[in-house]
Design a protein around this motif. Structure first.
Motif, mmCIF file in Angstrom:
data_model
loop_
_atom_site.group_PDB
_atom_site.id
_atom_site.type_symbol
_atom_site.label_atom_id
_atom_site.label_comp_id
_atom_site.label_asym_id
_atom_site.label_seq_id
_atom_site.Cartn_x
_atom_site.Cartn_y
_atom_site.Cartn_z
ATOM 1 N N ARG A 37 -15.862 26.697 -13.118
ATOM 2 C CA ARG A 37 -16.525 26.860 -14.318
ATOM 3 C C ARG A 37 -15.100 24.892 -14.654
ATOM 4 O O ARG A 37 -14.249 24.978 -14.535
ATOM 5 N N VAL A 38 -16.494 24.002 -14.546
ATOM 6 C CA VAL A 38 -15.528 22.238 -14.884
ATOM 7 C C VAL A 38 -15.714 21.583 -15.576
ATOM 8 O O VAL A 38 -16.555 22.222 -16.514
ATOM 9 N N LEU A 39 -14.563 21.308 -16.493
ATOM 10 C CA LEU A 39 -14.253 21.388 -17.800
ATOM 11 C C LEU A 39 -14.224 19.363 -17.387
ATOM 12 O O LEU A 39 -13.552 19.012 -16.518
ATOM 13 N N LEU A 40 -14.947 18.931 -18.128
ATOM 14 C CA LEU A 40 -15.744 17.159 -17.509
ATOM 15 C C LEU A 40 -15.277 16.646 -19.120
ATOM 16 O O LEU A 40 -16.273 16.604 -20.839
ATOM 17 N N THR A 41 -14.185 15.709 -19.340
ATOM 18 C CA THR A 41 -13.962 14.964 -20.624
ATOM 19 C C THR A 41 -14.921 13.650 -20.222
ATOM 20 O O THR A 41 -14.556 13.191 -19.216
ATOM 21 N N GLY A 42 -15.621 12.950 -21.813
ATOM 22 C CA GLY A 42 -16.036 12.314 -21.606
ATOM 23 C C GLY A 42 -17.833 12.655 -20.193
ATOM 24 O O GLY A 42 -17.930 11.595 -20.295
ATOM 25 N N GLY A 43 -18.084 13.510 -20.497
ATOM 26 C CA GLY A 43 -18.401 14.016 -19.540
ATOM 27 C C GLY A 43 -20.389 13.339 -19.802
ATOM 28 O O GLY A 43 -21.471 13.550 -19.492
ATOM 29 N N ALA A 44 -19.894 13.147 -21.774
ATOM 30 C CA ALA A 44 -21.308 12.767 -21.735
ATOM 31 C C ALA A 44 -21.677 11.101 -21.920
ATOM 32 O O ALA A 44 -23.111 10.589 -22.133
ATOM 33 N N GLY A 45 -20.814 10.670 -20.984
ATOM 34 C CA GLY A 45 -21.113 9.183 -20.827
ATOM 35 C C GLY A 45 -21.782 8.683 -19.599
ATOM 36 O O GLY A 45 -22.356 9.676 -18.952
ATOM 37 N N TYR A 46 -21.733 7.796 -18.874
ATOM 38 C CA TYR A 46 -22.224 7.473 -17.900
ATOM 39 C C TYR A 46 -22.175 8.593 -16.719
ATOM 40 O O TYR A 46 -22.896 8.861 -15.582
ATOM 41 N N ILE A 47 -21.163 8.129 -15.745
ATOM 42 C CA ILE A 47 -20.522 9.099 -15.197
ATOM 43 C C ILE A 47 -20.166 10.454 -15.391
ATOM 44 O O ILE A 47 -20.866 11.130 -14.335
ATOM 45 N N GLY A 48 -20.070 10.569 -15.989
ATOM 46 C CA GLY A 48 -19.932 11.924 -16.243
ATOM 47 C C GLY A 48 -21.281 12.846 -16.166
ATOM 48 O O GLY A 48 -20.978 13.980 -16.042
ATOM 49 N N SER A 49 -21.855 12.317 -17.132
ATOM 50 C CA SER A 49 -23.455 12.561 -16.944
ATOM 51 C C SER A 49 -23.829 13.223 -15.547
ATOM 52 O O SER A 49 -24.695 13.918 -15.398
ATOM 53 N N HIS A 50 -23.381 11.942 -14.682
ATOM 54 C CA HIS A 50 -24.194 12.096 -13.580
ATOM 55 C C HIS A 50 -23.647 12.830 -12.462
ATOM 56 O O HIS A 50 -23.601 13.367 -12.060
ATOM 57 N N THR A 51 -21.863 13.197 -13.197
ATOM 58 C CA THR A 51 -20.995 14.219 -12.277
ATOM 59 C C THR A 51 -21.630 15.217 -12.974
ATOM 60 O O THR A 51 -21.697 16.474 -11.880
ATOM 61 N N ALA A 52 -22.111 15.116 -13.717
ATOM 62 C CA ALA A 52 -22.428 16.682 -14.306
ATOM 63 C C ALA A 52 -23.196 17.580 -13.457
ATOM 64 O O ALA A 52 -23.639 18.831 -13.318
ATOM 65 N N LEU A 53 -24.615 16.513 -13.473
ATOM 66 C CA LEU A 53 -26.208 17.557 -12.852
ATOM 67 C C LEU A 53 -25.355 17.287 -11.350
ATOM 68 O O LEU A 53 -25.506 18.345 -10.674
ATOM 69 N N VAL A 54 -25.017 16.632 -10.258
ATOM 70 C CA VAL A 54 -23.761 17.189 -9.144
ATOM 71 C C VAL A 54 -23.633 18.313 -8.873
ATOM 72 O O VAL A 54 -23.733 19.152 -7.982
ATOM 73 N N LEU A 55 -23.163 18.486 -10.225
ATOM 74 C CA LEU A 55 -22.232 19.712 -10.167
ATOM 75 C C LEU A 55 -23.041 20.782 -10.198
ATOM 76 O O LEU A 55 -22.805 21.785 -9.453
ATOM 77 N N LEU A 56 -23.994 21.030 -11.069
ATOM 78 C CA LEU A 56 -25.064 21.552 -11.915
ATOM 79 C C LEU A 56 -25.899 22.146 -9.616
ATOM 80 O O LEU A 56 -26.179 22.835 -9.922
ATOM 81 N N GLU A 57 -26.247 21.057 -10.067
ATOM 82 C CA GLU A 57 -27.151 21.519 -8.160
ATOM 83 C C GLU A 57 -26.209 22.083 -7.022
ATOM 84 O O GLU A 57 -26.711 22.665 -6.851
ATOM 85 N N GLN A 58 -24.801 21.928 -7.630
ATOM 86 C CA GLN A 58 -24.084 22.696 -5.955
ATOM 87 C C GLN A 58 -23.508 24.135 -6.573
ATOM 88 O O GLN A 58 -22.960 24.581 -5.963
ATOM 89 N N GLY A 59 -23.757 23.977 -7.989
ATOM 90 C CA GLY A 59 -23.502 25.905 -8.344
ATOM 91 C C GLY A 59 -22.802 25.933 -9.198
ATOM 92 O O GLY A 59 -22.412 27.505 -9.667
ATOM 93 N N HIS A 60 -22.352 24.782 -8.819
ATOM 94 C CA HIS A 60 -21.224 24.792 -10.599
ATOM 95 C C HIS A 60 -20.944 25.488 -11.710
ATOM 96 O O HIS A 60 -22.516 24.947 -11.661
ATOM 97 N N ASP A 61 -20.842 25.726 -12.825
ATOM 98 C CA ASP A 61 -20.897 25.375 -14.263
ATOM 99 C C ASP A 61 -19.689 24.480 -14.701
ATOM 100 O O ASP A 61 -19.148 23.902 -14.455
#
Length: 362
Positions: A2-26
């Motif tokens: 379960r990963v906390l992304l600070t600034g996760g609604a930004g450009y790089i953060g949102s794309h990283t959120a997508l990859v994390l979710l696709e790889q099974g992380h929360d």
């Protein structure tokens, strides 16, 4: 995890959120939305079919953030939060230092209180200052020749985090120094939506192509490069997002530092021509005087990340142009601000409402 992304609604953060979710992380995102957009996370959920836990908080306020996150659990942190415009940092240095350093201090306090040990930090190639060699490896000196508060804040944050890890030997820290993020998710649903005038080359080119800007200024055409314009290393944002996930998977006790880049240089005029080719639209430009501090060529040496993280870029600059144009043409007003842009001939305009719910063409 379960990963906390600070600034996760930004450009790089949102794309990283997508990859994390696709790889099974929360994914838990904490963002004050000063540079990010909640709509980006809605679209990440749409693309992945999975939910993101969103917490709106200002990390510079330690007490408020601690209260806001009190009932939110996480196992690891990827720290994107911070201000990021180089020019603006020169005009507003105190704001940049306060925001970028205080957010890191808050995060480290909360991690220590909860015994969260894994941290990936979004650093930057700006910590190298004015590199003495066109191909820049992690062994190059840092903190020398830095020319703006943004770069200094990244350098200071690296030192703060390193010192915190020395004091807490159980911490696993990865510092990622990346070069020039470009492109968008190939769906065109999420991408870079800079506030105001873009500070980076590709979003500016895209806005010229879509009609939001009249022309591009090319700063200097007399450098010692094949066409006289500056050469930089551009990395597709999806490659960059995958690099963060690779860093999370690899993190081990201590502090590791890696460049994330393609190892391939592209000049300004090459970038213009590549974008014109994928968009089938002209990108007018004018040659302007050099900017102080700009170097002829800066390219990453990415071999250490390839060896240790088992990560390397798989997308080309042409791919980035294609995906950036797909994003910009589908979202001429970004995530929702009202603008008027020329989208065809005869002239037509597009208006998008602030809530991104309605669009009209005429």
């Amino acid at each position: 995890m379960r990963v906390l992304l600070t600034g996760g609604a930004g450009y790089i953060g949102s794309h990283t959120a997508l990859v994390l979710l696709e790889q099974g992380h929360d994914v838990v995102v904490v963002d004050d939305l000063s540079n990010g957009n909640r709509i980006a996370l809605d679209r990440v959920e749409e693309l992945t079919g999975r939910s993101v836990t969103f917490v709106q908080a200002d990390l510079t306020n330690t007490t408020a953030t601690r209260v806001t996150l009190a009932n939110t659990n996480f196992d690891a942190v990827v720290h994107f939060a911070g201000l990021k415009a180089v020019g603006e940092s020169v005009e507003q240095p105190v704001r940049y230092y306060r925001t970028n350093l205080a957010s890191t201090l808050t995060l480290l306090d909360i991690m220590a209180e909860r015994q969260i040990n894994t941290l990936v930090f979004s650093s930057s190639a700006t910590v190298y200052g004015e590199p003495q060699t066109p191909l820049v490896a992690e062994t190059h000196h840092t903190g020398v020749g830095l020319t703006n508060p943004y770069g200094w804040s990244k350098y200071m944050n690296e030192q703060i985090i390193t010192d915190a890890a020395v004091a807490r030997p159980d911490m696993s820290v990865v510092l990622l120094r990346y070069f020039n993020p470009v492109g968008a998710h190939p769906s065109g649903r999420i991408g870079e939506d800079p506030a105001g005038i873009p500070n980076n080359l590709l979003p500016f080119i895209a806005q010229v192509a879509v009609g939001r800007r009249d022309k591009l200024s090319v700063f200097g055409d007399d450098y010692d490069t094949p066409d006289g314009t500056g050469v930089r290393d551009y990395i597709h944002v999806m490659d960059l997002a995958e690099g963060h996930v690779a860093a999370l998977n690899y993190a081990s006790c201590g502090v590791q530092t890696y460049n994330l880049g393609s190892g391939v240089g592209t000049s300004v005029l090459e970038a213009v021509r590549a974008f014109e080719a994928v968009s089938n639209r002209p990108v007018p430009y004018q040659i302007s005087p050099r900017r102080s501090g700009d170097l002829a060529t800066v390219v990453a040496d990415p071999r250490l990340a390839q060896e240790k993280l088992k990560w390397q870029t798989t997308r080309t600059f042409a791919d980035a142009c294609r995906d950036a144009w797909n994003w910009q043409s589908q979202n001429p007003a970004g995530y929702g601000e009202t603008v008027r842009v020329v989208i065809g001939s005869p002239a037509a305009t597009v208006e998008r409402t602030l809530d991104d719910k309605a669009i009209s063409t005429r």
